[in-house]
Write an enzyme that holds these catalytic residues in place. Structure first.
Site, PDB file in Angstrom:
ATOM      1  N   LYS A 101       0.850  -1.191   0.000  1.00 18.31           N
ATOM      2  CA  LYS A 101       0.000   0.000   0.000  1.00 18.31           C
ATOM      3  C   LYS A 101       0.889   1.247   0.000  1.00 18.31           C
ATOM      4  O   LYS A 101       2.063   1.157   0.374  1.00 18.31           O
ATOM      5  CB  LYS A 101      -0.945  -0.010   1.213  1.00 18.31           C
ATOM      6  CG  LYS A 101      -0.239  -0.032   2.581  1.00 18.31           C
ATOM      7  CD  LYS A 101      -1.245  -0.179   3.703  1.00 18.31           C
ATOM      8  CE  LYS A 101      -0.555  -0.064   5.061  1.00 18.31           C
ATOM      9  NZ  LYS A 101      -1.478  -0.301   6.181  1.00 18.31           N
ATOM     10  N   HIS A 102       0.409   2.379  -0.525  1.00 14.53           N
ATOM     11  CA  HIS A 102      -0.937   2.684  -1.013  1.00 14.53           C
ATOM     12  C   HIS A 102      -0.815   2.994  -2.506  1.00 14.53           C
ATOM     13  O   HIS A 102      -0.308   4.059  -2.863  1.00 14.53           O
ATOM     14  CB  HIS A 102      -1.518   3.877  -0.271  1.00 14.53           C
ATOM     15  CG  HIS A 102      -1.538   3.711   1.220  1.00 14.53           C
ATOM     16  ND1 HIS A 102      -0.437   3.957   2.011  1.00 14.53           N
ATOM     17  CD2 HIS A 102      -2.514   3.289   2.058  1.00 14.53           C
ATOM     18  CE1 HIS A 102      -0.743   3.733   3.284  1.00 14.53           C
ATOM     19  NE2 HIS A 102      -1.999   3.316   3.346  1.00 14.53           N
TER      20      HIS A 102
ATOM     21  N   HIS B  81      -7.296  10.504   5.408  1.00 18.77           N
ATOM     22  CA  HIS B  81      -8.287  10.251   6.454  1.00 18.77           C
ATOM     23  C   HIS B  81      -9.163  11.488   6.668  1.00 18.77           C
ATOM     24  O   HIS B  81     -10.332  11.373   7.062  1.00 18.77           O
ATOM     25  CB  HIS B  81      -7.599   9.905   7.780  1.00 18.77           C
ATOM     26  CG  HIS B  81      -6.855   8.614   7.765  1.00 18.77           C
ATOM     27  ND1 HIS B  81      -5.559   8.509   7.300  1.00 18.77           N
ATOM     28  CD2 HIS B  81      -7.220   7.376   8.161  1.00 18.77           C
ATOM     29  CE1 HIS B  81      -5.163   7.257   7.417  1.00 18.77           C
ATOM     30  NE2 HIS B  81      -6.142   6.546   7.930  1.00 18.77           N
TER      31      HIS B  81
ATOM     32  N   ASP C 258      -9.128   0.929   0.470  1.00 19.52           N
ATOM     33  CA  ASP C 258      -8.848   1.527   1.764  1.00 19.52           C
ATOM     34  C   ASP C 258     -10.204   1.810   2.412  1.00 19.52           C
ATOM     35  O   ASP C 258     -11.262   1.664   1.783  1.00 19.52           O
ATOM     36  CB  ASP C 258      -8.007   2.800   1.608  1.00 19.52           C
ATOM     37  CG  ASP C 258      -7.149   3.093   2.839  1.00 19.52           C
ATOM     38  OD1 ASP C 258      -7.427   2.516   3.910  1.00 19.52           O
ATOM     39  OD2 ASP C 258      -6.204   3.895   2.734  1.00 19.52           O
TER      40      ASP C 258
END
Length: 336
Positions: free
Chosen positions: A167-168, A180, A251
């Site tokens: 990731k990512h 986030h 995600d």
């Protein structure tokens, strides 16, 4: 055999009756654990016993990268941030690669003693010096360092019977924004990304990388959607150009970087349509229920690829090696 495509989470240290009902839905194929679900080894063993009683086939995951991102601490070895291995690689690449293998083995071995299938690791992002959310989670600033050290972490995890997830994708390290909290935008061309950020993914796919988690980042010159909702990134680049045939995990769909895709049901639909094999809905029980209802009304049983992420049966680790690996982790922590 197919596995349900929804991975959800739990509120606390035990499985509530309502959560037990959710976990038994065939559309649910995974469970991710967080720090709030962990008190200590005995509690974790009891929790996992209950989970396996309800769903022996469930894919159980955790973020146990090391450094800032280590959900289980009490009773587990404290793992270093991966940047420490990157600094060692600059001085002695061969020694750092051997040490990374042992840290990967240790990480996976400790989790396997509790019947946990996967840690979402390693991080393949380059440290461009821009991203605080990546920062010392990255192995280094060059594709070569990230490839060799992450590859060693992966080989250690594989030795312990655990699949690895890079990731990512295709790289989160260039942007400053934390996905986030907001939707990051990367303005670079495909050529720039391919020459740097894509190289660790390409190399590790050739070495047997099992899973990939795309970034909630928009690469504006290439596609208007974040990578996890983009057929360009997941189909044209990841599947066709890089020949990846493993598992694509979204995600967390509750992150702000996913909100542009609409309601939780719409986020689910767009992620699956783009090519995700499993979608994560965490820290938002109402969103998880909305996605489950959508799946029950609109989709079949699941994905055939997910079985490859289940861990091999845990073995009793060699005590001498375990002690040496823990001593290495403690030594690396001092350099963090």
């Amino acid at each position: 055999m197919t596995t349900g495509v929804l991975m959800l989470d739990l509120e606390g240290l035990t499985v509530t009756p309502q959560e037990a009902e959710l976990l038994q839905a065939p559309e649910v194929g995974g469970l991710i654990l967080f720090s709030r679900n962990f008190e200590g080894p005995d509690q974790l063993k009891a929790l996992m016993g209950r989970v396996r009683e309800l769903r022996p086939d469930l894919l159980v995951a955790v973020d146990q990268e090391g450094g800032r991102v280590q959900r289980f601490r009490n009773g587990f070895t404290r793992l270093p941030p991966m940047s420490v291995l990157g600094r060692r690689w600059q001085q002695s690449p061969g020694a750092a690669i051997a040490q990374a293998h042992e840290i990967g083995w240790l990480l996976a071995t400790e989790l396997r003693q509790y019947d946990i299938d996967i840690s979402f690791a390693p991080v393949l992002d380059l440290d461009w010096g821009n991203s605080s959310v990546i920062g010392d989670r990255a192995f280094g600033a060059t594709a070569e360092a990230v490839t060799e050290l992450a590859g060693a972490i992966m080989s250690g995890m594989h030795e312990a019977g655990m699949a690895a997830t890079g990731k990512h994708f295709p790289g989160h390290g260039w942007v400053q924004a934390d996905s986030h909290l907001e939707l990051p935008v990367d303005e670079r061309s495909f050529n720039e990304i391919e020459q740097h950020d894509l190289r660790p993914f390409d190399a590790l796919i050739r070495r047997g990388l099992d899973g990939v988690m795309p970034a909630h980042v928009v690469y504006r010159q290439l596609c208007s959607a974040p990578a996890g909702f983009s057929t360009f990134w997941l189909q044209q680049v990841l599947r066709q150009r890089l020949h990846f045939d493993g598992v694509i995990f979204s995600d967390d769909l509750s992150m702000e970087g996913a909100s542009m895709a609409g309601s939780f049901a719409q986020r689910c639909e767009r992620a699956l349509a783009a090519g995700c094999d499993m979608i994560l809905v965490c820290n938002h029980p109402e969103g998880a229920r909305e996605v489950l209802a959508h799946l029950q009304a609109n989709h079949g049983s699941g994905s055939h690829r997910l079985a490859r992420m289940r861990a091999r049966p845990a073995r009793i680790p060699d005590a001498e090696r375990l002690s040496a690996s823990r001593a290495l982790a403690a030594e690396l922590i001092k350099e963090a």
